[in-house]
Scaffold this active site. Structure first.
Site, PDB file in Angstrom:
ATOM      1  N   CYS A 199      -4.224   5.347   7.723  1.00  0.00           N
ATOM      2  CA  CYS A 199      -5.179   4.370   7.199  1.00  0.00           C
ATOM      3  C   CYS A 199      -4.658   2.954   7.398  1.00  0.00           C
ATOM      4  O   CYS A 199      -5.122   2.026   6.734  1.00  0.00           O
ATOM      5  CB  CYS A 199      -5.421   4.604   5.706  1.00  0.00           C
ATOM      6  SG  CYS A 199      -6.408   6.054   5.335  1.00  0.00           S
TER       7      CYS A 199
ATOM      8  N   HIS B   5     -13.029   3.154   9.474  1.00  0.00           N
ATOM      9  CA  HIS B   5     -12.248   2.044   8.908  1.00  0.00           C
ATOM     10  C   HIS B   5     -12.783   1.669   7.522  1.00  0.00           C
ATOM     11  O   HIS B   5     -13.144   0.522   7.242  1.00  0.00           O
ATOM     12  CB  HIS B   5     -12.271   0.820   9.831  1.00  0.00           C
ATOM     13  CG  HIS B   5     -11.043  -0.042   9.692  1.00  0.00           C
ATOM     14  ND1 HIS B   5     -10.450  -0.659  10.754  1.00  0.00           N
ATOM     15  CD2 HIS B   5     -10.290  -0.382   8.602  1.00  0.00           C
ATOM     16  CE1 HIS B   5      -9.387  -1.347  10.335  1.00  0.00           C
ATOM     17  NE2 HIS B   5      -9.281  -1.190   9.033  1.00  0.00           N
TER      18      HIS B   5
ATOM     19  N   GLU C 150     -11.591  -0.035  18.375  1.00  0.00           N
ATOM     20  CA  GLU C 150     -12.644  -0.050  17.363  1.00  0.00           C
ATOM     21  C   GLU C 150     -13.713  -1.069  17.742  1.00  0.00           C
ATOM     22  O   GLU C 150     -13.367  -2.123  18.296  1.00  0.00           O
ATOM     23  CB  GLU C 150     -12.049  -0.391  15.984  1.00  0.00           C
ATOM     24  CG  GLU C 150     -11.122   0.686  15.457  1.00  0.00           C
ATOM     25  CD  GLU C 150     -10.635   0.403  14.026  1.00  0.00           C
ATOM     26  OE1 GLU C 150     -11.045  -0.632  13.448  1.00  0.00           O
ATOM     27  OE2 GLU C 150      -9.851   1.205  13.500  1.00  0.00           O
TER      28      GLU C 150
ATOM     29  N   ILE D  52       0.832  -1.207   0.000  1.00  0.00           N
ATOM     30  CA  ILE D  52       0.000   0.000   0.000  1.00  0.00           C
ATOM     31  C   ILE D  52       0.863   1.252   0.000  1.00  0.00           C
ATOM     32  O   ILE D  52       0.616   2.201  -0.756  1.00  0.00           O
ATOM     33  CB  ILE D  52      -0.951  -0.009   1.207  1.00  0.00           C
ATOM     34  CG1 ILE D  52      -1.896  -1.219   1.108  1.00  0.00           C
ATOM     35  CG2 ILE D  52      -1.747   1.288   1.293  1.00  0.00           C
ATOM     36  CD1 ILE D  52      -2.757  -1.441   2.341  1.00  0.00           C
TER      37      ILE D  52
END
Length: 535
Positions: free
Chosen positions: A232, A281, A263, A154
């Protein structure tokens, strides 16, 4: 019996069809992952478990999963899987590291733009009937320095997008080579230099003990005034309370967060702060990404359960479907070499050295090493396999050394395994010919050419007349048939070895009779998981 897979989270129905098309039975229960008790009750019926983030594969669940061979995570993160517990049980854990890479990278870029131009707040203000044109003064992206922490799948996409946006891109990643950085058109730097130079910082590194809290108060103090931070990747990489204080003080001009320390994030020190953009998310939340990771995990799991191909495994070397036919005979060879050493060794093992010579040096040696270690430990631990063996070797404090070298002998390629104990060092080498059958080519430094049979007896003795007759007579009297016989010696009258191929295991009384002969130094019954090739 066909392998059976449970899908316990919401995956695309197309993934379910992939399993069926590959001959895998599948039960689709997308809400079961939320019910840990019900999941534990039925998990013992399945060879594979396909999940996303809702299912928690804990040690307790793994204890119930007596049949489970593979867990497939549709996505990158495997935080919800107890990988050490799975490894100890020999369960492969796979993820899909490429299926949502573009989607997550694009989300990071979107957050960077949103923070740079304060888009969410401007949208709310405008739709409320206000026209606060002077309030939302942004900054340009062009010409700014983008600092990328973690330049893997990524991170490298984000870096290339940054270059395309005419940004100067610097990256910190211990595994990033200078050549790869040059290929991306970016500069590799140390972390402190990245902090000092970057106008925007984006994180794309996994969560480990080293990276946890990598952006804290001390790190922020090293950054430029007015820096903007995007995360992210994983909640916890940034210490939220430290960042909140820095935003309040004006040190940090803004932040874009898609992941949080806890979370679902119902509260956070970042919530409600000026120019902080938060999303729940959503990094992988595009139609394309959801479909991609679901299809990818189904294909990977089916390939393993049906063909034995391993790809994108967290706890085992990958074996692609393309390399499996060539590699499989050598995996079996490595396992047999380990099994020979394990069964012939009685003392505690201190170290293991594996040498790959010639063609084998260019193979997937991680898989071969795992197979050799599994064979080595199998005489002590019945349930060990290629997944659990490396971990067990490490836990037992056994030193492992691997080496590769160019062709040194008459064989195109071979594997040599050397085991050292307190009392001795034992070496065995083998290869595979064009027929794909594993062979021993050297034992104790003595050359020979011996196929590997299911039941064998290995003896060491002085090279003296009558040994062959002794062994033949002893086994004949006991009614045990010798299918074949291989001999080797280092010199006339010196050290000699014999390998007997038998139709059945060696009876205890026969073994005692053999050991009673004055010329026999040792005799070890062996058993290998192969057909009786030499019969």
């Amino acid at each position: 019996m066909a392998p059976r897979v449970l899908v316990s989270d919401k995956l695309s129905k197309t993934a379910v069809q992939i399993f069926k098309d590959r001959g895998v039975e599948v039960d689709y229960m997308p809400d079961l992952g939320k019910d840990k008790d019900q999941l534990a009750e039925i998990i013992g019926n399945y060879d594979g478990l396909a999940i996303r983030s809702a299912t928690k594969v804990t040690e307790k669940l793994i204890e119930k999963a007596t049949r489970l061979r593979v867990v497939g995570r549709a996505g990158i993160g495997v935080d919800n899987v107890d990988i050490p517990a799975a490894s100890r049980r020999g369960i492969i854990v796979m993820n899909t590291p490429f299926g949502n890479s573009i989607t997550t990278a694009e989300h990071a870029i979107a957050l960077m733009f949103a923070v740079a131009r304060q888009l969410p707040a401007a949208d709310v203000s405008t739709q409320a009937g206000k026209w606060e044109k002077n309030r939302f003064m942004g900054v340009e992206i062009t010409g700014k320095t983008l600092g990328v922490i973690g330049c893997g799948n990524i991170g490298s996409i984000v870096a290339s997008r940054g270059v395309g946006l005419k940004m100067r891109v610097v990256a910190f990643d211990p595994f990033l080579s200078v050549e790869r950085a040059a290929e991306l058109g970016i500069e590799k730097v140390e972390l402190d230099e990245l902090f000092a130079r970057a106008d925007f910082i984006t994180l794309h590194t996994p969560m480990t003990d080293r990276t946890r809290g990598i952006v804290d108060a001390a790190a922020i103090a090293k950054m430029k005034d007015g820096v903007r931070i995007v995360n992210c990747a994983r909640g916890g990489l940034v210490v939220e309370k430290d960042l909140a204080e820095a935003i309040k003080s004006g040190k940090v001009a803004g932040a874009g967060f898609d992941v949080f320390e806890v979370e679902p994030a119902t509260e956070s020190p970042l919530f409600g702060l000026e120019n902080v953009v938060c999303t729940p998310h959503l990094g992988a939340s595009t139609t394309e990404a959801q479909e991609n990771v679901a299809l990818q995990v189904a294909e990977q799991m089916a390939d393993y359960l049906v063909h034995g191909a391993v790809s994108n495994a967290i706890n085992m070397p990958s074996i692609t479907a393309e390399e499996a036919p060539k590699l499989t005979p050598f995996v079996k060879l490595a396992e047999c070499l380990g099994a020979f050493a394990g069964q012939a060794t009685e003392e505690a093992i201190k170290s293991v050295e594996i040498t790959y010579d010639g063609a084998t040096a260019g193979m997937n040696t991680r898989a071969l090493t795992s197979a050799a270690l599994a064979g080595l430990l199998r005489s002590q631990v019945a349930s060990v396999n290629m997944v659990s063996a490396p971990l067990m070797v490490k836990e037992r404090g056994i030193k492992l050394t691997e080496s590769r070298r160019d062709k040194t002998g008459v064989f195109d390629g071979y594997i040599q395994l050397t085991v050292t104990t307190e009392k001795q060092t034992r070496s065995v080498a083998g290869t595979c010919f064009s027929d794909g059958k594993p062979r021993f080519i050297q034992i104790k430094g003595i050359n020979l050419d011996a196929e590997i049979g299911r039941y064998m007896l290995y003896t060491t003795n002085n090279d003296a007349p009558g040994i062959i007759g002794l062994l033949g007579t002893t086994f004949g009297k006991a009614g045990v048939n010798i299918a074949n016989f291989q001999l080797g010696r280092d010199r006339p009258g010196g050290n000699a070895i014999a390998l007997l191929y038998l139709d059945s295991p060696v009876p205890e009384e026969v073994l005692k009779s053999v050991l009673a002969h004055k010329e026999i130094e040792s005799a070890k019954p062996l058993e290998f998981d192969v057909a009786d090739a030499a019969a």
